[in-house]
Structures are given as structure tokens and as C-alpha cells.
Write a protein that holds these residues in place. Structure first.
Motif, mmCIF file in Angstrom:
data_model
loop_
_atom_site.group_PDB
_atom_site.id
_atom_site.type_symbol
_atom_site.label_atom_id
_atom_site.label_comp_id
_atom_site.label_asym_id
_atom_site.label_seq_id
_atom_site.Cartn_x
_atom_site.Cartn_y
_atom_site.Cartn_z
ATOM 1 N N ARG A 49 -25.429 -30.100 79.342
ATOM 2 C CA ARG A 49 -24.363 -30.555 78.448
ATOM 3 C C ARG A 49 -22.989 -30.327 79.098
ATOM 4 O O ARG A 49 -22.128 -31.209 79.083
ATOM 5 N N GLU A 50 -22.791 -29.165 79.711
ATOM 6 C CA GLU A 50 -21.517 -28.867 80.367
ATOM 7 C C GLU A 50 -21.259 -29.801 81.552
ATOM 8 O O GLU A 50 -20.130 -30.251 81.759
ATOM 9 N N LEU A 51 -22.290 -30.087 82.333
ATOM 10 C CA LEU A 51 -22.127 -31.022 83.450
ATOM 11 C C LEU A 51 -21.771 -32.415 82.958
ATOM 12 O O LEU A 51 -20.869 -33.064 83.498
ATOM 13 N N ARG A 52 -22.458 -32.872 81.924
ATOM 14 C CA ARG A 52 -22.159 -34.199 81.372
ATOM 15 C C ARG A 52 -20.742 -34.232 80.794
ATOM 16 O O ARG A 52 -20.038 -35.233 80.942
ATOM 17 N N ASP A 53 -20.314 -33.155 80.146
ATOM 18 C CA ASP A 53 -18.939 -33.078 79.629
ATOM 19 C C ASP A 53 -17.926 -33.141 80.768
ATOM 20 O O ASP A 53 -16.884 -33.783 80.646
ATOM 21 N N ALA A 54 -18.248 -32.485 81.885
ATOM 22 C CA ALA A 54 -17.357 -32.518 83.050
ATOM 23 C C ALA A 54 -17.268 -33.936 83.617
ATOM 24 O O ALA A 54 -16.184 -34.379 84.022
ATOM 25 N N PHE A 55 -18.387 -34.642 83.648
ATOM 26 C CA PHE A 55 -18.372 -36.031 84.103
ATOM 27 C C PHE A 55 -17.485 -36.878 83.197
ATOM 28 O O PHE A 55 -16.688 -37.693 83.665
ATOM 29 N N LYS A 56 -17.620 -36.690 81.883
ATOM 30 C CA LYS A 56 -16.797 -37.454 80.934
ATOM 31 C C LYS A 56 -15.323 -37.107 81.096
ATOM 32 O O LYS A 56 -14.467 -37.990 81.030
ATOM 33 N N ALA A 57 -15.014 -35.847 81.330
ATOM 34 C CA ALA A 57 -13.620 -35.439 81.542
ATOM 35 C C ALA A 57 -13.053 -36.061 82.817
ATOM 36 O O ALA A 57 -11.841 -36.268 82.930
ATOM 37 N N ALA A 58 -13.934 -36.365 83.763
ATOM 38 C CA ALA A 58 -13.517 -36.987 85.019
ATOM 39 C C ALA A 58 -13.422 -38.507 84.907
ATOM 40 O O ALA A 58 -13.115 -39.190 85.888
ATOM 41 N N GLY A 59 -13.706 -39.048 83.706
ATOM 42 C CA GLY A 59 -13.545 -40.482 83.495
ATOM 43 C C GLY A 59 -14.820 -41.285 83.326
ATOM 44 O O GLY A 59 -14.764 -42.490 83.115
ATOM 45 N N LEU B 164 -26.374 -40.092 85.144
ATOM 46 C CA LEU B 164 -26.252 -39.268 86.348
ATOM 47 C C LEU B 164 -27.219 -38.095 86.342
ATOM 48 O O LEU B 164 -27.692 -37.671 87.394
ATOM 49 N N ILE B 165 -27.502 -37.564 85.150
ATOM 50 C CA ILE B 165 -28.492 -36.487 85.010
ATOM 51 C C ILE B 165 -29.467 -36.939 83.934
ATOM 52 O O ILE B 165 -29.122 -37.019 82.759
ATOM 53 N N ILE B 166 -30.663 -37.241 84.349
ATOM 54 C CA ILE B 166 -31.670 -37.819 83.459
ATOM 55 C C ILE B 166 -32.607 -36.731 82.946
ATOM 56 O O ILE B 166 -33.079 -35.892 83.707
ATOM 57 N N ASN B 167 -32.861 -36.779 81.654
ATOM 58 C CA ASN B 167 -33.808 -35.862 81.025
ATOM 59 C C ASN B 167 -35.186 -36.504 81.086
ATOM 60 O O ASN B 167 -35.427 -37.531 80.465
ATOM 61 N N GLU B 168 -36.070 -35.913 81.864
ATOM 62 C CA GLU B 168 -37.459 -36.366 81.946
ATOM 63 C C GLU B 168 -38.210 -35.613 80.848
ATOM 64 O O GLU B 168 -38.612 -34.467 81.051
ATOM 65 N N ARG B 169 -38.328 -36.206 79.701
ATOM 66 C CA ARG B 169 -38.893 -35.550 78.518
ATOM 67 C C ARG B 169 -40.185 -34.790 78.836
ATOM 68 O O ARG B 169 -41.113 -35.322 79.428
ATOM 69 N N GLY B 170 -40.161 -33.526 78.489
ATOM 70 C CA GLY B 170 -41.331 -32.684 78.689
ATOM 71 C C GLY B 170 -41.484 -32.133 80.095
ATOM 72 O O GLY B 170 -42.354 -31.330 80.359
ATOM 73 N N ARG B 171 -40.640 -32.591 81.031
ATOM 74 C CA ARG B 171 -40.742 -32.122 82.419
ATOM 75 C C ARG B 171 -39.510 -31.383 82.888
ATOM 76 O O ARG B 171 -39.602 -30.394 83.577
#
Length: 75
Positions: A34-44, A53-60
Motif C-alpha cells: 500500500r505504501e509503495l502504491r501510494d508513493a507511485f501515486k504521489a509521483a504522478g 506496477l505491483i501485482i497481487n497474485e491472489r493466494g501467492r
């Protein structure tokens, strides 16, 4: 954290499990993501781009959404 995902992206199994992330960082994986994704959004980046950019592979776990060889670390 991004370094750990890059390290995994260069390995045979490109998915970093939550336990791997937590074991290497000492923090809960979903909080770090969540923090990394927030940083990406803050960067535009948009919300959709940050999730791509960071994919959640459900269950993995999590993996980078870009080819590791295309990543250039500056600084």
C-alpha cells in the motif's frame, strides 16, 4: 521493499510471498505494498498504473508488473 521485488523478479519464481516480504522487511506485506502504491501515486502515477506496477497474485504473493530487465535504478 522494491529491491526485494526486483530480486524476486530476477529469480525463477518471480512471486514474492507475503511471508517472504515480511521475513525480509520485518513489516506486514500488505502495508508495504500500500505504501509503495501510494508513493507511485504521489509521483504522478494513476491508481490503476500503481496497481499494475505491483501485482497481487491472489493466494501467492506479489510480483512486479514490468520486466525486470527493463528496470533502471538511478541513484
Amino acid at each position: 521493499m522494491a529491491g526485494h521485488l526486483l530480486e524476486k523478479a530476477l529469480s525463477r519464481d518471480q512471486v514474492a510471498s507475503a511471508s517472504y516480504v515480511e521475513g525480509t522487511t520485518g513489516r506486514e506485506a500488505r502495508d508495504l505494498i500500500r505504501e509503495l502504491r501510494d508513493a507511485f501515486k504521489a509521483a504522478g502515477f494513476t491508481d490503476a498504473e500503481s496497481k499494475a506496477l505491483i501485482i497481487n497474485e491472489r493466494g501467492r504473493g506479489y510480483r512486479l508488473g514490468v520486466v525486470a530487465a527493463d528496470i533502471v535504478v538511478d541513484g
